[in-house]
Design an enzyme around this catalytic site. Sequence first.
Site, mmCIF file in Angstrom:
data_model
loop_
_atom_site.group_PDB
_atom_site.id
_atom_site.type_symbol
_atom_site.label_atom_id
_atom_site.label_comp_id
_atom_site.label_asym_id
_atom_site.label_seq_id
_atom_site.Cartn_x
_atom_site.Cartn_y
_atom_site.Cartn_z
ATOM 1 N N GLY A 10 -9.516 37.015 -50.627
ATOM 2 C CA GLY A 10 -8.793 36.903 -49.347
ATOM 3 C C GLY A 10 -7.601 37.860 -49.286
ATOM 4 N N ILE A 12 -4.082 37.526 -49.273
ATOM 5 C CA ILE A 12 -3.024 37.468 -50.293
ATOM 6 C C ILE A 12 -3.652 37.472 -51.686
ATOM 7 C CG2 ILE A 12 -0.993 36.190 -51.115
ATOM 8 C CD1 ILE A 12 -0.801 35.007 -48.239
ATOM 9 N N SER A 124 3.207 26.959 -48.259
ATOM 10 C CA SER A 124 3.630 27.693 -47.069
ATOM 11 C C SER A 124 4.937 27.134 -46.554
ATOM 12 C CB SER A 124 2.548 27.538 -46.005
ATOM 13 O OG SER A 124 3.034 27.918 -44.745
ATOM 14 N N ALA A 125 5.710 27.989 -45.901
ATOM 15 C CA ALA A 125 6.927 27.519 -45.243
ATOM 16 C C ALA A 125 6.602 26.567 -44.095
ATOM 17 C CB ALA A 125 7.733 28.703 -44.722
ATOM 18 N N TYR A 148 -3.632 21.569 -40.916
ATOM 19 C CA TYR A 148 -3.530 22.647 -41.911
ATOM 20 C C TYR A 148 -2.257 22.470 -42.750
ATOM 21 C CZ TYR A 148 -1.525 26.991 -43.587
ATOM 22 O OH TYR A 148 -0.869 27.911 -44.359
ATOM 23 N N LYS A 152 -1.362 21.417 -46.955
ATOM 24 C CA LYS A 152 -0.441 22.090 -47.891
ATOM 25 C C LYS A 152 0.534 21.066 -48.489
ATOM 26 C CE LYS A 152 -1.785 26.392 -47.535
ATOM 27 N NZ LYS A 152 -2.567 26.959 -48.620
ATOM 28 N N ASN A 197 -4.316 34.805 -34.413
ATOM 29 C CA ASN A 197 -3.219 34.142 -33.710
ATOM 30 C C ASN A 197 -1.863 34.644 -34.148
ATOM 31 O OD1 ASN A 197 -4.728 32.264 -32.154
ATOM 32 N ND2 ASN A 197 -5.234 31.231 -34.076
ATOM 33 N N ARG A 230 11.620 35.228 -37.473
ATOM 34 C CA ARG A 230 10.814 34.889 -38.653
ATOM 35 C C ARG A 230 11.195 35.798 -39.806
ATOM 36 N NH1 ARG A 230 9.954 31.425 -35.794
ATOM 37 N NH2 ARG A 230 8.040 30.377 -35.164
ATOM 38 N N ASP A 294 6.279 26.003 -31.913
ATOM 39 C CA ASP A 294 7.020 27.098 -32.562
ATOM 40 C C ASP A 294 8.455 26.689 -32.835
ATOM 41 O OD1 ASP A 294 5.315 29.200 -33.004
ATOM 42 O OD2 ASP A 294 5.697 30.179 -31.085
HETATM 43 N N1 UFG Z 1 4.007 35.302 -31.480
HETATM 44 C C1 UFG Z 1 3.971 35.870 -30.236
HETATM 45 N N2 UFG Z 1 2.767 36.291 -29.743
HETATM 46 C C2 UFG Z 1 1.610 36.160 -30.451
HETATM 47 C C3 UFG Z 1 1.649 35.585 -31.746
HETATM 48 C C4 UFG Z 1 2.871 35.145 -32.223
HETATM 49 O O1 UFG Z 1 4.991 35.997 -29.559
HETATM 50 O O2 UFG Z 1 0.544 36.553 -29.939
HETATM 51 C C5 UFG Z 1 5.300 34.849 -32.021
HETATM 52 C C6 UFG Z 1 5.346 33.366 -32.303
HETATM 53 O O3 UFG Z 1 5.726 32.675 -31.140
HETATM 54 C C7 UFG Z 1 6.380 33.308 -33.420
HETATM 55 C C8 UFG Z 1 6.204 34.633 -34.160
HETATM 56 O O4 UFG Z 1 5.491 35.481 -33.268
HETATM 57 O O5 UFG Z 1 7.643 33.296 -32.864
HETATM 58 C C9 UFG Z 1 5.408 34.500 -35.440
HETATM 59 O O6 UFG Z 1 4.204 33.811 -35.148
HETATM 60 P P1 UFG Z 1 2.997 33.736 -36.206
HETATM 61 O O7 UFG Z 1 1.888 32.972 -35.545
HETATM 62 O O8 UFG Z 1 2.683 35.097 -36.719
HETATM 63 O O9 UFG Z 1 3.630 32.940 -37.415
HETATM 64 P P2 UFG Z 1 4.268 31.475 -37.481
HETATM 65 O O10 UFG Z 1 5.635 31.650 -38.020
HETATM 66 O O11 UFG Z 1 4.110 30.735 -36.237
HETATM 67 O O12 UFG Z 1 3.306 30.773 -38.514
HETATM 68 C C10 UFG Z 1 3.068 31.388 -39.758
HETATM 69 C C11 UFG Z 1 1.647 31.136 -40.190
HETATM 70 C C12 UFG Z 1 1.413 29.706 -40.506
HETATM 71 C C13 UFG Z 1 2.418 29.270 -41.497
HETATM 72 C C14 UFG Z 1 3.800 29.537 -41.005
HETATM 73 C C15 UFG Z 1 4.800 29.245 -42.064
HETATM 74 O O13 UFG Z 1 0.766 31.512 -39.167
HETATM 75 O O14 UFG Z 1 0.135 29.569 -41.084
HETATM 76 O O15 UFG Z 1 3.960 30.906 -40.670
HETATM 77 O O16 UFG Z 1 6.055 29.151 -41.551
HETATM 78 F F1 UFG Z 1 2.258 27.970 -41.723
#
Ligand code: UFG
Length: 332
Positions: A10, A12, A124-125, A148, A152, A197, A230, A294
């Site tokens: 995978g 990582i 995961s965080a 999910y 964890k 996503n 983030r 979020d």
């Molecule tokens: N975002 C957008 N548009 C998008 C996708 C994301 O604006 O199309 C924003 C989100 O709202 C968020 C930021 O980008 O503010 C980061 O989003 P991610 O989906 O990339 O990451 P997350 O922090 O939401 O979640 C990630 C992983 C999870 C994990 C988590 C740990 O996807 O699996 O970090 O904190 F659990």
Amino acid sequence: MRILVTGGTGFIGSHTVVRLIENGIDVTVFDNLYNSKITVLDKIEKITGVRPDFRLCDMTDRDSLEIIFKEAHFDAVIHFAGYKAVGESVEKPLMYYDNNITGTLNLLELMEKYNVKNLIFSSSATVYGIPDKCPIEESAPLFCLNPYGRTKLMIEEILRDLCIADKDFSAVLLRYFNPVGCHPSGLIAENPNGIPNNLMPRIIQAAKGEIPELKVFGDDYDTRDGTCIRDYIHVVDLADGHVAAVDYVIKNKGSIAVNLGTGNGFTVLELIKTFERVNGVKVPYSIAPRREGDSMESFADTRLAKKVFGWETKLSVEDMCRDAWKGALSYE
Ligand code: UFG
């Protein structure tokens, strides 16, 4: 030293296998290839000159898993294998609990049976839910918003219990923040199945013209530009965090949870602008409503990782954007 890496083809996992091999460690990889391709092994070999021992195996199949333990002794296990799509976990919770929890229990039972006492777990965080304050310390309250995340957290609890019951067991729970980027060769990269996503894969799709525009989820948060913050971490730095944890897990007993992040927060718009600047491309975007679940802000307190592993990140957000784009253009 030989290490068993579950989920080692995978995103990582494969980067970690590269850094383990480069540090002179023998590696056995198993994976069911649910979310990765067998050709990753060719790429690991191209980068390192070594082809890791590979077993096609599903961790829910205890008998197949046992064969791996019968055939070799492992000094430690690094456990990446698991389903990881938040949305899918909401739709198919039983599939997530069965795979992630049953699979991990099989692994732990076999580790006990074959006297393998050192485990590094890919947490995961996400276990911090919506954090009360940043930077987030490892002692912050834990709660999860989806199946999910709960898998964890449950596995963390299982490992804490196991370390109490078995005083010889050592478990390091690595809580990753937001891994992005890829190996600088561009050979191994993130290749999400289905519609991604996460932010970086969506930025890449928008830059390639595969989607008309990126939707930025909310610009009315209480942050410097209104978008969420983030802690993005380069996957090569993250891989090195695992190598540092190997030494620790072997020399210590009991359980410890450790954040792996940079400690720096970037907004969504800052990441988009950096990506555009570093790569000389446009990322079309528009502002969309907030995404449910979020948190406004998430970045790591990194002191513990530095103290116990002597590890800290080296790569910048520019490196992450450059390498992510290189990987996206060269990935086959
Ligand atoms: N975002 C957008 N548009 C998008 C996708 C994301 O604006 O199309 C924003 C989100 O709202 C968020 C930021 O980008 O503010 C980061 O989003 P991610 O989906 O990339 O990451 P997350 O922090 O939401 O979640 C990630 C992983 C999870 C994990 C988590 C740990 O996807 O699996 O970090 O904190 F659990």
